[in-house]
Design a protein around this motif. Sequence first.
Motif, PDB file in Angstrom:
ATOM      1  N   GLN A   1       0.639  -0.909  -0.067  1.00 42.11           N
ATOM      2  CA  GLN A   1      -0.091  -0.822   0.472  1.00 42.11           C
ATOM      3  C   GLN A   1       0.824   1.228  -0.271  1.00 42.11           C
ATOM      4  N   ASP A   2       0.537   2.518  -0.707  1.00 49.60           N
ATOM      5  CA  ASP A   2       1.211   3.310  -0.688  1.00 49.60           C
ATOM      6  C   ASP A   2       0.219   4.149   0.640  1.00 49.60           C
ATOM      7  N   ASN A   3       1.774   4.330   1.490  1.00 50.28           N
ATOM      8  CA  ASN A   3       1.367   5.225   2.492  1.00 50.28           C
ATOM      9  C   ASN A   3       2.311   6.959   2.779  1.00 50.28           C
ATOM     10  N   SER A   4       1.806   7.318   1.557  1.00 51.69           N
ATOM     11  CA  SER A   4       2.704   8.547   1.266  1.00 51.69           C
ATOM     12  C   SER A   4       1.310   9.882   1.572  1.00 51.69           C
ATOM     13  N   LEU A   5       1.646  10.772   2.455  1.00 49.42           N
ATOM     14  CA  LEU A   5       1.466  11.743   2.869  1.00 49.42           C
ATOM     15  C   LEU A   5       0.088  12.345   1.635  1.00 49.42           C
ATOM     16  N   SER A   6       0.366  12.428   0.373  1.00 45.70           N
ATOM     17  CA  SER A   6      -0.885  12.827  -0.883  1.00 45.70           C
ATOM     18  C   SER A   6      -1.866  11.642  -0.671  1.00 45.70           C
ATOM     19  N   ALA A   7      -1.451  10.105  -0.721  1.00 45.53           N
ATOM     20  CA  ALA A   7      -2.181   9.251  -0.861  1.00 45.53           C
ATOM     21  C   ALA A   7      -3.102   9.019   0.389  1.00 45.53           C
TER      22      ALA A   7
END
Length: 339
Positions: free
Chosen positions: A102-108
């Motif tokens: 999973q993409d746990n970046s801030l934008s995601a």
Amino acid sequence: MASVGQKLKDARIAKGLTLDDLQQTTKIQKRYLIAIEEGNYDALPGKFYVKAFARQYAETVGLNPNEIIQELDQELGMPASPEEQAETTSRVQKREELTRPQDNSLSAKISKYLPTIIIVVVVVAILGTIYAVAWGNHEKAKNQQIEQTNTKVAVSTDVKKPAKKKKSESSSTSKKEQKIVNIASAGSTFTYNVENAPSQSTIELGASGGSSWDAVYIGGAQSWQGTLQSGATKEIQVPAGTSRVVLSIGNSNASTVKINGHKLNFLAQNSSLTVRKLVLNFTNGSSSTNAETQSQTQTAAQTQGQGQTVNNQNGYQTNQQQRYQQNNGQTNNYQTVTR
């Protein structure tokens, strides 16, 4: 090549599971599990249950259910239906999605919660607008109320100025305060003078802490008779010009009497009596003065009469003494001549 049933059985044994354990986990009857392991598919209710039980068996023991179903189709000699292929594809896609990192970046995270953030901002803006409008209306109403209060104060100040003059005029012509004085007590009969009473008086009978049976006589005739329960009152209007009222009070400790709003403390005269008679003599200022004048006249007449009686008695005694002396003189003269 090992059969499907054998692969499932080997996987079960490798995991250390018994058929009872497998039955409790999958909720599949033990006889159906044995039939799958032995390849006795005719013992199952139908081909649909064969594939469903085999898939669940494979998932429980850690085998790929899709591969087991494909081998089972080959073993049974029947291809998979389009519905089964679609179901198999969807299961594979779901499993890939679950295993995909999973993409746990801030934008995601922002993009994930962006709709919720927008809804919250809109709700806060609406509530802020409603609060601002309500506050403005409140301040406007408050200012109007202050203006109205100031106007009323100014008007009332102008009106109250001449009222002081009226108050002073009324105070100069105020009547004397009513007084109730006990003037006589005889047995259970008590007489009171109600001085400075108005021309038309009001007597209020009441009961407190018990029942009271009372009677009222005005001008020698009975005006009212009855029983008052605790908390009840009865007003009696005394006609103008009445000078004497008699009250018969039963249960004195539970009875109250008010004359023109003034309480009559009749228990001050022998509080141990239960039944008593109260005689009320009503007088105003002028009648009181006349009564005093008449009393003084009667006293003077009595004194004058007593003086005349004393003088008459003294004159009678003097006449008697003179006659006695004359008789004594005649007797002495008669004795002298005889000798």
